[in-house]
Write a protein that holds these residues in place. Sequence first.
Motif, PDB file in Angstrom:
ATOM      1  N   ARG A   3      15.627   8.036  -5.894  1.00  0.00           N
ATOM      2  CA  ARG A   3      16.242   7.471  -4.693  1.00  0.00           C
ATOM      3  C   ARG A   3      16.670   6.017  -4.881  1.00  0.00           C
ATOM      4  O   ARG A   3      16.206   5.132  -4.201  1.00  0.00           O
ATOM      5  CB  ARG A   3      15.244   7.546  -3.520  1.00  0.00           C
ATOM      6  CG  ARG A   3      15.839   7.166  -2.173  1.00  0.00           C
ATOM      7  CD  ARG A   3      14.787   6.743  -1.173  1.00  0.00           C
ATOM      8  NE  ARG A   3      15.357   6.322   0.092  1.00  0.00           N
ATOM      9  CZ  ARG A   3      15.846   5.104   0.323  1.00  0.00           C
ATOM     10  NH1 ARG A   3      15.823   4.167  -0.627  1.00  0.00           N
ATOM     11  NH2 ARG A   3      16.356   4.806   1.505  1.00  0.00           N
ATOM     12  N   SER A   4      17.550   5.730  -5.824  1.00  0.00           N
ATOM     13  CA  SER A   4      18.067   4.367  -5.998  1.00  0.00           C
ATOM     14  C   SER A   4      16.964   3.329  -5.823  1.00  0.00           C
ATOM     15  O   SER A   4      17.085   2.388  -5.037  1.00  0.00           O
ATOM     16  CB  SER A   4      19.197   4.087  -4.993  1.00  0.00           C
ATOM     17  OG  SER A   4      20.249   5.002  -5.176  1.00  0.00           O
ATOM     18  N   THR A   5      15.884   3.490  -6.586  1.00  0.00           N
ATOM     19  CA  THR A   5      14.707   2.633  -6.429  1.00  0.00           C
ATOM     20  C   THR A   5      14.535   1.733  -7.653  1.00  0.00           C
ATOM     21  O   THR A   5      14.520   2.223  -8.780  1.00  0.00           O
ATOM     22  CB  THR A   5      13.447   3.496  -6.232  1.00  0.00           C
ATOM     23  OG1 THR A   5      13.613   4.284  -5.039  1.00  0.00           O
ATOM     24  CG2 THR A   5      12.207   2.646  -6.104  1.00  0.00           C
ATOM     25  N   SER A   6      14.404   0.429  -7.407  1.00  0.00           N
ATOM     26  CA  SER A   6      14.267  -0.533  -8.509  1.00  0.00           C
ATOM     27  C   SER A   6      12.863  -0.508  -9.096  1.00  0.00           C
ATOM     28  O   SER A   6      11.865  -0.499  -8.370  1.00  0.00           O
ATOM     29  CB  SER A   6      14.585  -1.947  -8.019  1.00  0.00           C
ATOM     30  OG  SER A   6      15.913  -2.025  -7.548  1.00  0.00           O
ATOM     31  N   TRP A   7      12.789  -0.533 -10.392  1.00  0.00           N
ATOM     32  CA  TRP A   7      11.529  -0.571 -11.139  1.00  0.00           C
ATOM     33  C   TRP A   7      11.043  -2.017 -11.184  1.00  0.00           C
ATOM     34  O   TRP A   7      11.654  -2.876 -11.804  1.00  0.00           O
ATOM     35  CB  TRP A   7      11.778  -0.038 -12.537  1.00  0.00           C
ATOM     36  CG  TRP A   7      10.578   0.131 -13.410  1.00  0.00           C
ATOM     37  CD1 TRP A   7       9.321  -0.314 -13.211  1.00  0.00           C
ATOM     38  CD2 TRP A   7      10.555   0.821 -14.674  1.00  0.00           C
ATOM     39  NE1 TRP A   7       8.507   0.036 -14.252  1.00  0.00           N
ATOM     40  CE2 TRP A   7       9.233   0.740 -15.171  1.00  0.00           C
ATOM     41  CE3 TRP A   7      11.526   1.479 -15.428  1.00  0.00           C
ATOM     42  CZ2 TRP A   7       8.873   1.291 -16.399  1.00  0.00           C
ATOM     43  CZ3 TRP A   7      11.158   2.032 -16.632  1.00  0.00           C
ATOM     44  CH2 TRP A   7       9.843   1.945 -17.113  1.00  0.00           C
ATOM     45  N   THR A   8       9.955  -2.311 -10.490  1.00  0.00           N
ATOM     46  CA  THR A   8       9.392  -3.660 -10.484  1.00  0.00           C
ATOM     47  C   THR A   8       7.898  -3.612 -10.779  1.00  0.00           C
ATOM     48  O   THR A   8       7.254  -2.578 -10.601  1.00  0.00           O
ATOM     49  CB  THR A   8       9.591  -4.360  -9.117  1.00  0.00           C
ATOM     50  OG1 THR A   8       8.761  -3.724  -8.136  1.00  0.00           O
ATOM     51  CG2 THR A   8      11.041  -4.310  -8.668  1.00  0.00           C
ATOM     52  N   LEU A   9       7.351  -4.731 -11.197  1.00  0.00           N
ATOM     53  CA  LEU A   9       5.922  -4.832 -11.493  1.00  0.00           C
ATOM     54  C   LEU A   9       5.093  -4.553 -10.239  1.00  0.00           C
ATOM     55  O   LEU A   9       4.115  -3.809 -10.283  1.00  0.00           O
ATOM     56  CB  LEU A   9       5.604  -6.217 -12.051  1.00  0.00           C
ATOM     57  CG  LEU A   9       4.152  -6.496 -12.462  1.00  0.00           C
ATOM     58  CD1 LEU A   9       4.113  -7.556 -13.565  1.00  0.00           C
ATOM     59  CD2 LEU A   9       3.282  -6.961 -11.305  1.00  0.00           C
ATOM     60  N   THR A  10       5.478  -5.147  -9.129  1.00  0.00           N
ATOM     61  CA  THR A  10       4.710  -4.993  -7.896  1.00  0.00           C
ATOM     62  C   THR A  10       4.618  -3.529  -7.483  1.00  0.00           C
ATOM     63  O   THR A  10       3.562  -3.056  -7.048  1.00  0.00           O
ATOM     64  CB  THR A  10       5.357  -5.811  -6.763  1.00  0.00           C
ATOM     65  OG1 THR A  10       5.371  -7.193  -7.143  1.00  0.00           O
ATOM     66  CG2 THR A  10       4.577  -5.665  -5.464  1.00  0.00           C
ATOM     67  N   ARG A  11       5.707  -2.802  -7.626  1.00  0.00           N
ATOM     68  CA  ARG A  11       5.699  -1.401  -7.217  1.00  0.00           C
ATOM     69  C   ARG A  11       4.765  -0.564  -8.088  1.00  0.00           C
ATOM     70  O   ARG A  11       4.080   0.320  -7.593  1.00  0.00           O
ATOM     71  CB  ARG A  11       7.121  -0.845  -7.232  1.00  0.00           C
ATOM     72  CG  ARG A  11       7.911  -1.364  -6.036  1.00  0.00           C
ATOM     73  CD  ARG A  11       9.375  -1.018  -6.077  1.00  0.00           C
ATOM     74  NE  ARG A  11       9.990  -1.406  -4.800  1.00  0.00           N
ATOM     75  CZ  ARG A  11      11.286  -1.407  -4.581  1.00  0.00           C
ATOM     76  NH1 ARG A  11      12.138  -1.058  -5.543  1.00  0.00           N
ATOM     77  NH2 ARG A  11      11.762  -1.766  -3.397  1.00  0.00           N
ATOM     78  N   GLU A  12       4.743  -0.831  -9.383  1.00  0.00           N
ATOM     79  CA  GLU A  12       3.824  -0.087 -10.241  1.00  0.00           C
ATOM     80  C   GLU A  12       2.373  -0.501  -9.995  1.00  0.00           C
ATOM     81  O   GLU A  12       1.469   0.322 -10.019  1.00  0.00           O
ATOM     82  CB  GLU A  12       4.174  -0.292 -11.718  1.00  0.00           C
ATOM     83  CG  GLU A  12       5.333   0.555 -12.190  1.00  0.00           C
ATOM     84  CD  GLU A  12       5.180   0.998 -13.642  1.00  0.00           C
ATOM     85  OE1 GLU A  12       4.338   0.430 -14.348  1.00  0.00           O
ATOM     86  OE2 GLU A  12       5.907   1.921 -14.051  1.00  0.00           O
TER      87      GLU A  12
END
Length: 373
Positions: free
Chosen positions: A133-142
Motif C-alpha cells: 500500500r504505497s508505504t515508506s520503509w522507515t526505521l521507526t516503522r520497523e
Amino acid sequence: MRTRSVGQGTAAGVAASLLLVLAVAACGRGERPIDADDGADPVAQAQTAAPGFASPTLAAIKRRGRLNCGVHEGLVGFAYTDNRGDWRGFDADFCRALAAAVLGNANAVRFVPLTGSQRFEALRSGRIDVLWRSTSWTLTREAKEGVRFAGVNYYDGQGFLVRRALDLASAAELNGARVCVQRGSTSELNVADWFRERGLEYTPVVSANEEAARAAYAREDCDAFSADVSALAAARTTLSNPEQHTILPDVISKEPLGPAVKRGDEAWTSVVRWTLNALILAEELGVTRDNAEEMASQSRNATVRRLLGREGEVGQMLGLRNDWAKAAIEAQGNYGEIFARNVGPDSPLDLARGLNAQWNATPGGLIYALPIR
C-alpha cells in the motif's frame, strides 16, 4: 640428606594431589581431559544447525486458499477499483503475482482497502497477510509498528502540487503558504522538517487521510498539496482541470515504497521478498508474460532456467512449487510490464522510470534484483 629426601617426596606427593584435585574440579565444571572423545556435541550441533524453513503465514494461506492483501483504499495507478469493481494498479498487480507464486492462481486474492492509520494494525492482527500500500520503509516503522519490510518496489520522494496560476518555480517560494498534508504520515513530518530547516513559515492543513487532503486541495483550502510525487501525479488526474496544476521540481525526502509483513515470520518475509525479486530479475533477463513458457523450455541460460523452475529446486526451498516465479511472471508480467501498464507510459500517470529504472539501463536506476540461486 634423609630429611631433604622426605621433604622432596612430600612435595612431590602434594603436587600430584593438587593436580588430581584440579582435574576433578575441571571435570566438575564441564571441562574434559584432553584424551576424552573430541566428537561434536549433538546438542550444540542442533543449536547451530540451520532452522527449518517453515512459515505459519504461508501455511494459513494455503489452507485458506486465498491471499489477503492490504492495499490503498483508492489511489489511481496504484490501487483502485475500475467501473466493474475489479481492483487495478501497480500494488494490486504485485498482490496478484504473489498469489500466483504461492497458490498458482493470480485471482486467489482478497483485496482489503486500508487507510494509513489502519494498515499496520491490520498486519499485526492477522487481518491481512501482506501490506502492499504505497508505504515508506522507515526505521521507526520497523522498530515500533511490529512489521518487517520485504523490499522496495518503487523509489519515490515527497513533493508539492500547486496551481499553475501561482506561477511558482520552486517550493522555496511557498513561504507563508497553506499546505495540505495527511495526518500521521511521513509527509506531515517531512513538511515540518523542510520548512523549519529553511526558516520558512507555513500553515499545515491536516486531513485525516490522503483522500481528504486531496479534496481539501481541490476546494482551495490550501495553496499546495504535499505527498509522494507518485501520489501527487495520481491526485492531479482526479482534478477537474489537471493541466492547471503542476508538480514543483523540489523533492524533499526519500520514500522507498514496498511490501510489509507482520514481524515474527521470517520465512514469509522471504517468500514476499523473493517473489518481488523474481519479477525484477525477469525484466533484467528479458522474460515477459508472453514468452515465459517459451524461455522455460528453450533457454540455455542457467539463471533463466533457475528462475523459471527448469533447473535446481529454488521453489522447494521457499515451500513453493519450483515454477513459482514463472507463475508470478505469467500472471502480471515482469516488473517493467507492471510499471508501464499502471504508472508508466501506458497509463494516465505517464511517470518516467527515473530511479525505478533497472540498474543496468541507460540511464540507470536503483532497481536491482538479488541473485536467485
